[in-house]
Design a protein around this motif. Structure first.
Motif, PDB file in Angstrom:
ATOM      1  N   ILE A  23       0.858  -1.185   0.000  1.00  0.00           N
ATOM      2  CA  ILE A  23       0.000   0.000   0.000  1.00  0.00           C
ATOM      3  C   ILE A  23       0.895   1.236   0.000  1.00  0.00           C
ATOM      4  O   ILE A  23       1.866   1.304   0.762  1.00  0.00           O
ATOM      5  N   VAL A  24       0.566   2.194  -0.847  1.00  0.00           N
ATOM      6  CA  VAL A  24       1.218   3.506  -0.815  1.00  0.00           C
ATOM      7  C   VAL A  24       0.120   4.530  -0.551  1.00  0.00           C
ATOM      8  O   VAL A  24      -0.869   4.599  -1.289  1.00  0.00           O
ATOM      9  N   HIS A  25       0.298   5.318   0.505  1.00  0.00           N
ATOM     10  CA  HIS A  25      -0.733   6.254   0.957  1.00  0.00           C
ATOM     11  C   HIS A  25      -0.185   7.676   0.985  1.00  0.00           C
ATOM     12  O   HIS A  25       0.976   7.901   1.335  1.00  0.00           O
ATOM     13  N   ALA A  26      -1.014   8.626   0.589  1.00  0.00           N
ATOM     14  CA  ALA A  26      -0.671  10.050   0.713  1.00  0.00           C
ATOM     15  C   ALA A  26      -1.929  10.813   1.064  1.00  0.00           C
ATOM     16  O   ALA A  26      -2.992  10.582   0.472  1.00  0.00           O
ATOM     17  N   SER A  27      -1.816  11.721   2.019  1.00  0.00           N
ATOM     18  CA  SER A  27      -2.965  12.519   2.452  1.00  0.00           C
ATOM     19  C   SER A  27      -2.616  13.996   2.397  1.00  0.00           C
ATOM     20  O   SER A  27      -1.678  14.449   3.052  1.00  0.00           O
ATOM     21  N   MET A  28      -3.373  14.747   1.625  1.00  0.00           N
ATOM     22  CA  MET A  28      -3.221  16.210   1.527  1.00  0.00           C
ATOM     23  C   MET A  28      -1.801  16.596   1.115  1.00  0.00           C
ATOM     24  O   MET A  28      -1.189  17.480   1.693  1.00  0.00           O
ATOM     25  N   VAL A  29      -1.285  15.901   0.122  1.00  0.00           N
ATOM     26  CA  VAL A  29       0.062  16.158  -0.391  1.00  0.00           C
ATOM     27  C   VAL A  29       0.014  16.691  -1.819  1.00  0.00           C
ATOM     28  O   VAL A  29       0.601  17.727  -2.142  1.00  0.00           O
ATOM     29  N   LEU A  30      -0.710  15.989  -2.700  1.00  0.00           N
ATOM     30  CA  LEU A  30      -0.685  16.336  -4.118  1.00  0.00           C
ATOM     31  C   LEU A  30      -1.316  17.695  -4.409  1.00  0.00           C
ATOM     32  O   LEU A  30      -0.990  18.322  -5.417  1.00  0.00           O
ATOM     33  N   SER A  31      -2.214  18.156  -3.541  1.00  0.00           N
ATOM     34  CA  SER A  31      -2.820  19.479  -3.747  1.00  0.00           C
ATOM     35  C   SER A  31      -1.799  20.593  -3.653  1.00  0.00           C
ATOM     36  O   SER A  31      -2.035  21.700  -4.150  1.00  0.00           O
ATOM     37  N   HIS A  32      -0.654  20.327  -3.025  1.00  0.00           N
ATOM     38  CA  HIS A  32       0.406  21.328  -2.886  1.00  0.00           C
ATOM     39  C   HIS A  32       1.449  21.235  -4.002  1.00  0.00           C
ATOM     40  O   HIS A  32       2.376  22.055  -4.038  1.00  0.00           O
ATOM     41  N   LEU A  33       1.316  20.243  -4.888  1.00  0.00           N
ATOM     42  CA  LEU A  33       2.367  19.967  -5.866  1.00  0.00           C
ATOM     43  C   LEU A  33       2.070  20.602  -7.222  1.00  0.00           C
ATOM     44  O   LEU A  33       0.912  20.651  -7.652  1.00  0.00           O
TER      45      LEU A  33
END
Length: 277
Positions: A115-125
């Motif tokens: 599993i690879v998880h990201a929370s509220m990260v890509l919105s800043h990229l």
């Protein structure tokens, strides 16, 4: 030479990210938990990567669902990872490790994690599709990429005030200027498909946060007031000429008044996605 990307505008000062430590698997990754629990039954020794883990509160609570597995939590800030490690120790969670890593160049071999998880990260990229490609690279065949992102346009709050309305407008404008995406939550499916995922591999949903209790209002209102009193958002607003020093003080005060109101509430909408590799 590695491509240069935008910086994380909010920064990592404790008052600026206080609301991050309110987040848990239960209130910020509920869309993932049924799948995680099913996968744990089939394979108790799961390996989970949490990208952009910040203070590690979600990472640590996810680790509790897979006690025989391992969680690797990463972030670009060594300081915030130190805080995350302290939090995990306080919670008595030992099946978790912390490592500095860039989401665009994860230091892991292909097919390394279940599993690879990201929370509220890509919105800043500024390059979210590139980030999805990298997360898909390191997840195993049969594994999943799980991601949750805000749609910053979608705020619902009471009582209404000119100060909070201006704050929201400034937040949207400065996020765009800093290279982020204010409608990220609505773009997760298209980003995943652009990164190479097929539509039939994707399960999409929407989730919410609500701040209403005295503790929640104090945390959220206090953090928002701090963001406009000092830090990256304030600096960007002043630089862009969309707010004055007096405006910033008025916006901060509006949040103080909001958090003191017993009938106050604030809701936000988020996009959620599970990508099966």
């Amino acid at each position: 030479m590695a491509q240069a990307h935008n910086a994380y505008m909010p920064g990592y000062a404790a008052p600026q990210v206080k609301h991050h430590e309110w987040r848990t698997a239960e209130n910020s990754a509920a869309y993932l938990l049924p799948t995680l629990q099913t996968m744990v039954k089939a394979n108790p020794n799961l390996k989970l990567l949490d990208v952009g883990a910040g203070s590690g509160t979600i990472s640590t609570s996810l680790a509790k669902y897979m006690p025989s597995g391992t969680v690797t939590a990463t972030d670009i800030s060594d300081d915030i990872l130190e805080r995350a490690a302290e939090y995990a120790k306080e919670q008595g969670v030992s099946n978790i490790s912390f490592q500095s890593a860039d989401i665009y160049e994860l230091p892991f071999a292909a097919n390394s994690f279940d599993i690879v998880h990201a929370s509220m990260v890509l919105s800043h990229l500024d390059a979210p599709v590139q980030a999805y490609r990298e997360m898909l690279r390191v997840v195993k065949p049969g594994g999943i990429v799980a991601n949750r992102e805000s749609d910053l346009r979608m705020w619902s709050y009471y009582p209404e005030s000119a100060g909070i309305k201006q704050f929201h407008d400034v937040l949207l404008a400065t996020t765009v200027e800093a290279g982020g995406n204010i409608s990220a939550g609505a773009h997760l499916v298209t980003w995943a498909m652009q990164a190479g995922a097929k539509r039939e591999q994707i399960t999409a949903s929407m989730g919410t946060w609500m701040y209403s209790t005295p503790e929640e209002r104090g945390m959220w209102g206090g953090t928002m007031a701090e963001r406009i009193k000092k830090g990256g958002m304030r600096d960007k607003a002043l630089q862009m000429g969309i707010a004055t020093e007096a405006d910033c003080e008025n916006m901060a005060w509006a949040w103080v008044e909001w958090q003191a109101a017993e009938d106050a509430c604030h809701g936000m909408m988020h996009g959620e996605i599970l990508i099966r590799k």
